[in-house]
Structures are given as C-alpha cells and as structure tokens.
Motif scaffolding. Structure first.
Motif, PDB file in Angstrom:
ATOM      1  N   LYS A  92       2.072  -6.317  -7.563  1.00 29.71           N
ATOM      2  CA  LYS A  92       2.516  -5.048  -7.780  1.00 29.71           C
ATOM      3  C   LYS A  92       1.491  -4.370  -8.702  1.00 29.71           C
ATOM      4  CE  LYS A  92       7.218  -6.441  -7.474  1.00 29.71           C
ATOM      5  NZ  LYS A  92       8.735  -6.515  -8.441  1.00 29.71           N
ATOM      6  N   THR A  93       0.826  -4.877  -9.405  1.00 28.25           N
ATOM      7  CA  THR A  93      -0.402  -4.214 -10.314  1.00 28.25           C
ATOM      8  C   THR A  93      -1.823  -3.507  -9.556  1.00 28.25           C
ATOM      9  OG1 THR A  93      -1.776  -6.057 -10.904  1.00 28.25           O
ATOM     10  CG2 THR A  93       0.182  -5.621 -12.019  1.00 28.25           C
ATOM     11  N   LEU A  94      -1.679  -3.603  -8.328  1.00 29.84           N
ATOM     12  CA  LEU A  94      -2.853  -3.407  -7.390  1.00 29.84           C
ATOM     13  C   LEU A  94      -3.284  -1.822  -7.945  1.00 29.84           C
ATOM     14  CD1 LEU A  94      -4.627  -3.854  -4.906  1.00 29.84           C
ATOM     15  CD2 LEU A  94      -2.814  -2.630  -3.624  1.00 29.84           C
ATOM     16  N   ARG A  95      -4.540  -2.127  -8.004  1.00 30.32           N
ATOM     17  CA  ARG A  95      -5.240  -0.695  -8.502  1.00 30.32           C
ATOM     18  C   ARG A  95      -4.786  -0.022  -9.741  1.00 30.32           C
ATOM     19  NH1 ARG A  95      -8.091   1.569  -3.179  1.00 30.32           N
ATOM     20  NH2 ARG A  95      -9.278   2.601  -4.426  1.00 30.32           N
ATOM     21  N   GLN A  96      -4.130  -0.584 -10.532  1.00 27.62           N
ATOM     22  CA  GLN A  96      -3.509  -0.137 -11.573  1.00 27.62           C
ATOM     23  C   GLN A  96      -4.511  -0.320 -12.794  1.00 27.62           C
ATOM     24  OE1 GLN A  96      -0.410   1.889 -11.169  1.00 27.62           O
ATOM     25  NE2 GLN A  96      -1.155   1.221  -9.379  1.00 27.62           N
TER      26      GLN A  96
ATOM     27  N   LEU B 103       0.822  -1.112   0.126  1.00 30.33           N
ATOM     28  CA  LEU B 103       0.142  -0.018   0.167  1.00 30.33           C
ATOM     29  C   LEU B 103       1.035   1.201   0.040  1.00 30.33           C
ATOM     30  CD1 LEU B 103      -3.088  -0.770   2.373  1.00 30.33           C
ATOM     31  CD2 LEU B 103      -2.627  -1.321   0.021  1.00 30.33           C
ATOM     32  N   HIS B 104       2.038   1.342   0.745  1.00 32.98           N
ATOM     33  CA  HIS B 104       2.974   2.191   0.624  1.00 32.98           C
ATOM     34  C   HIS B 104       3.399   2.551  -0.807  1.00 32.98           C
ATOM     35  CE1 HIS B 104       6.216   5.002   1.264  1.00 32.98           C
ATOM     36  NE2 HIS B 104       7.183   4.353   1.102  1.00 32.98           N
ATOM     37  N   GLN B 105       3.925   1.403  -1.484  1.00 38.50           N
ATOM     38  CA  GLN B 105       4.329   1.560  -3.061  1.00 38.50           C
ATOM     39  C   GLN B 105       3.264   1.958  -3.737  1.00 38.50           C
ATOM     40  OE1 GLN B 105       5.727  -2.236  -4.297  1.00 38.50           O
ATOM     41  NE2 GLN B 105       6.887  -2.773  -2.673  1.00 38.50           N
ATOM     42  N   LYS B 106       2.131   1.912  -3.718  1.00 37.00           N
ATOM     43  CA  LYS B 106       0.882   2.233  -4.580  1.00 37.00           C
ATOM     44  C   LYS B 106       0.321   3.384  -4.047  1.00 37.00           C
ATOM     45  CE  LYS B 106       1.574  -1.057  -7.094  1.00 37.00           C
ATOM     46  NZ  LYS B 106       2.421  -0.859  -8.333  1.00 37.00           N
ATOM     47  N   GLY B 107       0.534   3.929  -2.837  1.00 39.19           N
ATOM     48  CA  GLY B 107      -0.209   5.169  -2.267  1.00 39.19           C
ATOM     49  C   GLY B 107      -1.550   5.141  -2.414  1.00 39.19           C
ATOM     50  N   THR B 108      -2.183   4.008  -2.268  1.00 40.15           N
ATOM     51  CA  THR B 108      -3.628   3.892  -2.160  1.00 40.15           C
ATOM     52  C   THR B 108      -3.897   2.578  -1.593  1.00 40.15           C
ATOM     53  OG1 THR B 108      -5.683   3.754  -3.597  1.00 40.15           O
ATOM     54  CG2 THR B 108      -3.584   2.659  -4.490  1.00 40.15           C
ATOM     55  N   GLY B 109      -5.175   2.409  -1.025  1.00 39.83           N
ATOM     56  CA  GLY B 109      -5.799   1.095  -0.521  1.00 39.83           C
ATOM     57  C   GLY B 109      -6.402   1.292   0.823  1.00 39.83           C
ATOM     58  N   HIS B 110      -6.559   0.340   1.320  1.00 41.96           N
ATOM     59  CA  HIS B 110      -7.381   0.476   2.651  1.00 41.96           C
ATOM     60  C   HIS B 110      -6.689  -0.465   3.819  1.00 41.96           C
ATOM     61  CE1 HIS B 110     -10.623   1.504  -0.141  1.00 41.96           C
ATOM     62  NE2 HIS B 110     -11.435   2.001   1.108  1.00 41.96           N
TER      63      HIS B 110
ATOM     64  N   PRO C 209      -3.507   7.022   2.482  1.00 39.36           N
ATOM     65  CA  PRO C 209      -2.215   6.953   1.859  1.00 39.36           C
ATOM     66  C   PRO C 209      -1.398   6.748   3.156  1.00 39.36           C
ATOM     67  CG  PRO C 209      -3.315   8.121   0.587  1.00 39.36           C
ATOM     68  CD  PRO C 209      -4.073   8.324   1.594  1.00 39.36           C
ATOM     69  N   ILE C 210      -0.263   5.699   2.786  1.00 37.35           N
ATOM     70  CA  ILE C 210       1.108   5.822   3.602  1.00 37.35           C
ATOM     71  C   ILE C 210       2.113   6.320   3.230  1.00 37.35           C
ATOM     72  CG2 ILE C 210       2.347   3.870   5.098  1.00 37.35           C
ATOM     73  CD1 ILE C 210       0.074   1.963   4.400  1.00 37.35           C
ATOM     74  N   GLY C 211       2.500   7.544   4.096  1.00 38.09           N
ATOM     75  CA  GLY C 211       3.500   8.244   3.765  1.00 38.09           C
ATOM     76  C   GLY C 211       4.810   7.522   3.809  1.00 38.09           C
ATOM     77  N   GLU C 212       6.038   8.067   3.647  1.00 34.21           N
ATOM     78  CA  GLU C 212       7.297   7.526   3.998  1.00 34.21           C
ATOM     79  C   GLU C 212       7.583   7.476   5.454  1.00 34.21           C
ATOM     80  OE1 GLU C 212      10.707   5.664   3.275  1.00 34.21           O
ATOM     81  OE2 GLU C 212       9.069   6.078   1.758  1.00 34.21           O
ATOM     82  N   GLU C 213       7.471   8.223   6.026  1.00 30.58           N
ATOM     83  CA  GLU C 213       7.826   8.187   7.602  1.00 30.58           C
ATOM     84  C   GLU C 213       6.904   7.335   8.453  1.00 30.58           C
ATOM     85  OE1 GLU C 213       7.910  11.137  11.665  1.00 30.58           O
ATOM     86  OE2 GLU C 213       7.632  11.987   9.738  1.00 30.58           O
ATOM     87  N   GLU C 214       5.602   7.285   7.999  1.00 31.13           N
ATOM     88  CA  GLU C 214       4.635   6.419   8.586  1.00 31.13           C
ATOM     89  C   GLU C 214       4.898   5.117   8.180  1.00 31.13           C
ATOM     90  OE1 GLU C 214       0.865   9.374   8.226  1.00 31.13           O
ATOM     91  OE2 GLU C 214       1.570   8.286   6.471  1.00 31.13           O
ATOM     92  N   TYR C 215       5.439   4.909   6.834  1.00 29.62           N
ATOM     93  CA  TYR C 215       5.899   3.395   6.283  1.00 29.62           C
ATOM     94  C   TYR C 215       6.891   2.948   7.100  1.00 29.62           C
ATOM     95  CZ  TYR C 215       8.144   0.077   3.405  1.00 29.62           C
ATOM     96  OH  TYR C 215       8.847  -0.994   2.768  1.00 29.62           O
ATOM     97  N   GLN C 216       7.997   3.734   7.512  1.00 30.77           N
ATOM     98  CA  GLN C 216       9.263   3.229   8.043  1.00 30.77           C
ATOM     99  C   GLN C 216       8.748   2.937   9.555  1.00 30.77           C
ATOM    100  OE1 GLN C 216      11.959   2.989   6.991  1.00 30.77           O
ATOM    101  NE2 GLN C 216      11.803   3.658   4.894  1.00 30.77           N
TER     102      GLN C 216
ATOM    103  N   PRO D  24      -7.153  -5.506  -0.569  1.00 26.79           N
ATOM    104  CA  PRO D  24      -5.591  -5.804  -0.578  1.00 26.79           C
ATOM    105  C   PRO D  24      -5.182  -6.879   0.276  1.00 26.79           C
ATOM    106  CG  PRO D  24      -6.000  -3.615  -0.391  1.00 26.79           C
ATOM    107  CD  PRO D  24      -7.305  -4.258  -0.143  1.00 26.79           C
ATOM    108  N   MET D  25      -5.808  -7.288   1.383  1.00 27.99           N
ATOM    109  CA  MET D  25      -5.207  -8.505   2.236  1.00 27.99           C
ATOM    110  C   MET D  25      -5.995  -9.878   1.644  1.00 27.99           C
ATOM    111  SD  MET D  25      -3.776  -9.748   4.822  1.00 27.99           S
ATOM    112  CE  MET D  25      -3.418  -8.345   5.982  1.00 27.99           C
TER     113      MET D  25
END
Length: 284
Positions: free
Chosen positions: A94-98, A26-33, A261-268, A76-77
């Motif tokens: 990797k194609t999620l929501r594309q 979800l971090h990679q795609k910037g979208t999802g639940h 969306p999960i930002g970079e700091e939140e992802y880390q 996603p799950m």
C-alpha cells in the motif's frame, strides 16, 4: 515436462490473481506502469516460484541465484512477487511510490531485500547482471545463475549490446537473459520507434544461444530455462513473446498504457474482465 499440470494450474491461478492485485494497487495509487508489468507476470512467476534458487532465507548465501529486473519500470509486478514470496509484508504494498517507502517507482537494492541491482535507467542493470555472473564464476559459485529480464524497447540502448559482446567474449553461460518481447514501448510499437527485424539473428550474431517461446505459457518458459541451463559455452537469451497489458483487453498492445493512471471506469472494466464477471462490471 518440467512439472505437473496441477502445478502449472496453481501458478496460472496465481498469475491471474497477481494481475487483479496489480490493477487494484495501481488504481488506488493513481500511478505506476500497468502495461509492462502485466506482460512480464508469467516470466517473474516462473523465476520466483519454479526455477530460481532464491528465497528470503538464502539472501546472504553467495551461491544463490540472482534475479535482475533490468526493465525497472515493471517494479509493481516485481513487488507483488516479492510479497508473495515473503520478502516483504503484503501490507507494505500500500506504500507503493509514497514518500519514504521502500517500494519506489523503480527497484532500489539499498532499500529492499530481494532486489539485487537498482534499475530504472534502461540497460544499466544488464551490465551489472553480467558483473554478478562473472563474480559468481570468480568465487566458484558454479551452480548459480543470474536471470536478467529486459524489455524489448530497452534493446534500443547501446549498453545492451556492449554487454552482449562482453557476455559472449567471456562465455557467460550462467547469464540467462529473458526479453519481455511485447512489441510495444513508451511512445508506440517497437516497429515504429526503432525497428529491429530478425531479432533472434541479431542475438546470434552477438554470440548468443537463442531460444524463442510464448512468454505467457508457464510450461514453455520452464522448458526454455531448462534448455538455457543445459547449454554451455555461450550466454543464452530467451525471446519470450508477450502482450503488453496482457489480460485486460483495452490495454493489450496499447502504448498509452505504458504508464497511464487507471481511472475508475477503466478500473471497473479491467477488474470485471480479470475476474470473469459476466455482466462486465465489478462489484469492488
């Protein structure tokens, strides 16, 4: 006991890995639940790996079990579990929501093997799950079960209770409903948005057999499903008490993480927590 401690440890480890994969994806795609996907992780894992008779090899067998994710935003799950089970190549995640992907924002039965019913508009897939159950009965598939996973916010929908009345009338005891009871929905807590006190009594009033359990404990989920299968003459609902955003402290119980969306700091921070990094930062 429904399995050995060793088996449960294996699938507990799988759930932890699925949470890491979910946050990463979800971090990679910037979208999802993220929130509702994290809360139903153990429920889906138990169904796909421990309880439901469903696999890529028996998809055309009318006597197979069916799993219906009525709370379709947790796709996603679901996709992670389908990939783990072999319904789709992991690379496809990797194609999620594309554009043109089979992995849409909500599950699509026409595109993806393993998805029994397209879901997204809350409540609609539950009525279809009842239809699958009654269809199995008409076809003589008496060993088949239909598992429907509902969100507790989804219970606001009138079609849920229309379906419940019908399931009770037709004594659909091969419909096993599991409520991902995480107490939080899109805009706030379920108590704030639409209070539903005495939820177990409500289901009983609609003619259901009710089982309550911890929705993050694999053994309790297995025992609840075993109990549902043993009960006859009534549909069963399992109220699986869960935590929205389970496993990531700053997401737990927070409605903002329903679809943020999960930002970079939140992802880390999230990855560090899930991996148990002592310094609180991820090296990803």
């Amino acid at each position: 006991m429904t399995g050995t401690n060793q088996n449960f440890a294996r699938y507990e480890a799988l759930c932890q890995n699925l949470r890491i994969e979910l946050i990463d994806l979800l971090h990679q795609k910037g979208t999802g639940h993220p929130g509702g996907s994290l809360s139903c992780c153990e429920i889906l894992t138990v169904l796909y790996f421990l309880k439901a008779n469903i696999s890529p090899q028996n998809l055309k067998d009318p006597a197979r079990d069916k799993i219906v994710l009525s709370k379709g935003h947790a796709a996603p799950m679901l996709y992670l579990l389908l990939a783990e089970k072999g319904f789709l190549p992991k690379e496809e995640l990797k194609t999620l929501r594309q554009i043109d992907s089979r992995l849409q924002g909500h599950p699509c039965a026409e595109k993806l093997p393993g998805v029994e019913i397209s879901s997204g508009p809350l409540g609609l897939a539950y009525s279809a799950a009842l239809g699958l159950t009654l269809g199995d009965r008409l076809q003589g598939n008496n060993g088949s079960y239909v598992y429907a996973i509902l969100g507790d916010g989804e219970l606001n929908e009138g079609i849920i209770w229309e379906t419940a009345m019908s399931a009770s009338k037709f004594q659909a005891d091969h419909l096993i409903t599991i409520v991902d009871y995480n107490h939080v929905q899109l805009d706030g807590t379920t108590q704030q948005i639409m209070p539903m006190p005495e939820l177990s009594q409500k289901w009983r009033a609609f003619g259901y057999h009710v089982i309550c359990c911890d929705g993050h404990q694999l053994e309790q989920l297995c025992e609840a499903i075993d109990g549902a299968k043993q009960h006859r003459g009534q549909p069963t609902v399992i109220l699986a008490d869960t935590v929205k955003g389970k496993g990531v402290s700053f997401m737990e119980g927070q409605n903002i993480w329903h679809g943020k969306p999960i930002g970079e700091e939140e992802y880390q921070k999230a990855i560090a927590e899930l991996r148990g990094d002592k310094d609180g930062t991820s090296n990803s």
